[in-house]
Structure formats: C-alpha cells, structure tokens
Design an enzyme around this catalytic site. Structure first.
Site, short mmCIF file in Angstrom:
data_model
loop_
_atom_site.label_atom_id
_atom_site.label_comp_id
_atom_site.label_asym_id
_atom_site.label_seq_id
_atom_site.Cartn_x
_atom_site.Cartn_y
_atom_site.Cartn_z
N LYS A 84 0.74 -1.34 0.01
CA LYS A 84 0.24 0.20 0.06
C LYS A 84 0.83 1.26 0.07
O LYS A 84 0.38 2.14 -0.77
CB LYS A 84 -0.86 -0.10 1.16
CG LYS A 84 -2.04 -1.19 1.08
CD LYS A 84 -2.83 -1.23 2.27
CE LYS A 84 -2.22 -1.33 3.67
NZ LYS A 84 -1.76 -2.76 3.79
N ASP A 129 -1.34 6.64 6.16
CA ASP A 129 -1.21 5.17 6.53
C ASP A 129 -2.15 5.30 7.52
O ASP A 129 -1.99 6.11 8.39
CB ASP A 129 0.45 5.03 6.74
CG ASP A 129 0.31 3.64 6.76
OD1 ASP A 129 -0.55 2.92 6.29
OD2 ASP A 129 1.74 3.12 7.19
N ARG A 237 6.51 -8.36 2.01
CA ARG A 237 7.51 -7.83 3.04
C ARG A 237 8.37 -8.87 3.63
O ARG A 237 9.56 -8.60 4.15
CB ARG A 237 6.82 -6.92 3.88
CG ARG A 237 7.46 -6.33 4.93
CD ARG A 237 6.42 -5.76 6.08
NE ARG A 237 6.04 -4.50 5.58
CZ ARG A 237 5.05 -3.57 5.94
NH1 ARG A 237 4.47 -4.12 7.05
NH2 ARG A 237 4.40 -2.62 5.18
#
Length: 353
Positions: A84, A129, A237
């Site tokens: 994102k 975020d 990740r």
C-alpha cells in the site's frame, strides 16, 4: 503540535540521496524498514502482482493526466506488507508530483490535519497510513477538504469563536488501511477509487525475490528463491525479510549463494516451517492441540497459554492459521482442523471435543 509528516519528491530517476535519507528516517531508525524502502519499485510497470489494482489504478492516473487534473482520492486496503505504501509512492511518481507522508495515529486533533493540509502545494499527493486510526474531529475536517478543498479554521473559544474558511489547492489523498470496516461510510464514499490488495501467489513472490536479489546483489538460484517464496505467507514484505536472513546464513555458514538446501537450512534456524508458520503460529497450534485437545477455547485463555497478549494472537497469528485452514473460529472458541492436527504430525481425533 508535532508535525510527523514528511515530504518526498519523486522524479524519473527515483529518490535522491536526501530523499533516501527521508525514507530511512521514516523507518524510525529500523534497518529492516530502511532496506524495504530501497527495494520499493518506482513505477506501476515495475510493481509485481495485484494485476487488477494495477490496471484500474493505471486507468485512473492516465485519465486524470489527460484531463490535466489531479487524480481522484485513492483508498488502498488489505493486510500489512502487500504494497500500500509502495503504491502511494508510485502514484506520486506517475503524476510527477511530491508526496507528503503521515499516519492516522499522528493526526489526533483537527489542528494537526489543518496544518498539514494548509502546507500542501497544487497537485501534491498526501498519503495517510492507517487512516482508520485518525481522530473523529480530524475525519470530519477531512470530509470538507476532500470534497471542496477547503478547511474551516476555528479562531477563539466559546460563543465568540469564528470559523475562517481556508481554501486549499487541489490535491490527491491516498489513504491506506488494514481495517477498512473501521472507516466511517462518509469517509469511504469520498474516495474516487478503492483498491483492495490480496495476498500474493508463490509465483508472484518468486518474481519479487528475483528483483530484490538483483537489487541487493545477492547470488541466488531459482530453486532457492522458490523455497523462500513458498514460506513467505503470500506477503512481499515477509519474502524480502526472509531473503535477507537467508543471505546472512549463506554468507556465514554456506558458500555465499542462496540455493534450495541453503534456504531450507537457514529457515530452519529462523524457525519458519514449510507452510511459513513461525514460532508464535506453532505455539498457538500446539497449545490448542496439546493443552485443549483441539478446542474450542476462548481467545484470552489461548493467549495466556502461549504467554502473549490477546491482540497479538488475534491479529498476528490467527489470520494466517485461519487462511491456511489449520484452525477455525466459532462462537464457542478456536478449534483445530484436521489439517492443523496433521501439520504437527498428530492424528486428528475421531470426534470434536
């Protein structure tokens, strides 16, 4: 007010040295996050996976540029680690505008948000975020800012307070959330485009690792990267983090090259099994099987049995265990499935307890 936002200018050549320093500071001194920032793709063409979101977002950006206007506000949702933040940086890169980065927890007062919005420049991209963690007062101010590009600054207190309208330049808000259900409907409805990021396939993760290994100049063969990809829980990740840990093992105990045997040996040291379960995941699964005979058992009891906070078990371990079909959540509590029993090498009971 402490301004926790920061700005990154994005140009065709990627971030400059100063901008890389800003990205590193964004990781709060964490070397892992600094390394992740260095591996981020700069354009949609370099972004691996999420084909539907990439195509939809490309249409939104191309159409806005053809009209000579700022793109509609964008909401990106999905589990952590799927890209994102990277997509927010790519949006700014694609439209050749600066990126301002902040987070929901840093915006606890309407004044915090007003200060950030009033400093934006024409066409700038504002990335928030964890937008679901903004305060309610800031959310209500954001409604007007997103729709009318205006904020009302309150001067004074009590009956003598006066609202002064402050015009804002057109900007694009990119919000990221792992829990879109917590966003109020009026805020969700003001986003012109909503994209949901799904977990990656092993094939896509392999492509991510090939790119990352090249960026980090890591010697690796396809089988070794495939082994890492298969244990990365569908999350880039995690894949990149495991790649760096396997690299460490190969440098210290191997021949410096990541191959299949090296990957297996390294991941055994770091307690990551064939499905990608780590120490916490296995502790939860083993507690359910050994101490509670497969369940059902409540969350708080389960958390105490593995010496973890209930939130950690619920938000870190459970989603992956449920997605892999190893446990189920019922109104009575957590229950181990037959697949969960067999993954630990046990025969499932003949009847549920």
């Amino acid at each position: 007010m402490t301004d926790r936002s920061y700005e990154v200018d994005v140009d065709d050549d990627g971030p400059t040295g100063a901008e890389e320093e800003q990205l590193t500071r964004a990781g709060a001194g964490d070397p892992e996050r600094a390394a992740e920032a260095a591996l981020r793709p700069r354009g949609l063409g370099d972004f691996v996976g999420q084909p539907q979101v990439r195509e939809q977002l490309s249409l939104v950006l191309d159409a806005a540029q053809a009209r000579g206007r700022a793109p509609d506000h964008v909401l990106l949702s999905g589990p952590p680690g799927l890209g994102k933040t990277t997509l927010a940086m790519i949006i700014a890169h694609e439209i050749d505008k600066p990126l301002r980065v902040t987070s929901g927890p840093a915006i606890q007062h309407a004044g915090d948000l007003a200060a950030i919005l009033s400093s934006l420049e024409e066409g700038e991209v504002l990335f928030v975020d964890e937008i679901h963690r903004m305060s309610r007062a800031a959310e209500e101010m954001l409604y007007v800012a997103m729709e009318d590009f205006r904020v009302d600054v309150i001067v004074g207190k009590g009956p003598g307070a006066t609202a002064i309208p402050l015009e804002l330049p057109s900007f694009t808000l990119v919000g990221a959330t792992t829990r879109s259900g917590l966003l109020p409907a009026p805020l969700r409805d003001r986003f012109g485009f909503t994209g949901h990021l799904d977990f990656y396939s092993t094939e896509d993760l392999h492509r991510v690792l090939v790119r990352s290994a090249g960026k980090l100049e890591i010697a690796a063969d396809s089988a070794g990267l495939q082994e890492i990809a298969s244990r990365s829980r569908g999350t880039p990740r995690i894949a990149n983090r495991l790649l760096r840990r396997v690299r460490d093992w190969a440098q210290v105990r191997g021949d410096g090259t990541i191959h299949e045997d090296a990957a297996r040996a390294a991941l055994r040291v770091y307690e990551v099994d064939e499905l990608g379960l780590d120490r916490l995941d296995r502790s939860v699964l083993q507690a359910l099987c050994r101490r509670f005979r497969g369940g059902p058992v409540g969350l708080s009891t389960l958390a105490v049995s593995v010496a973890e906070e209930a939130e950690t078990v619920e938000e870190v371990a459970e989603p992956f265990l449920v997605r892999e079909g190893l446990i189920t959540r019922t109104p009575r509590g957590r229950i181990v499935t037959d697949a969960g029993w067999r993954h630990l090498g046990y025969e499932p009971p003949e009847a549920p307890f």
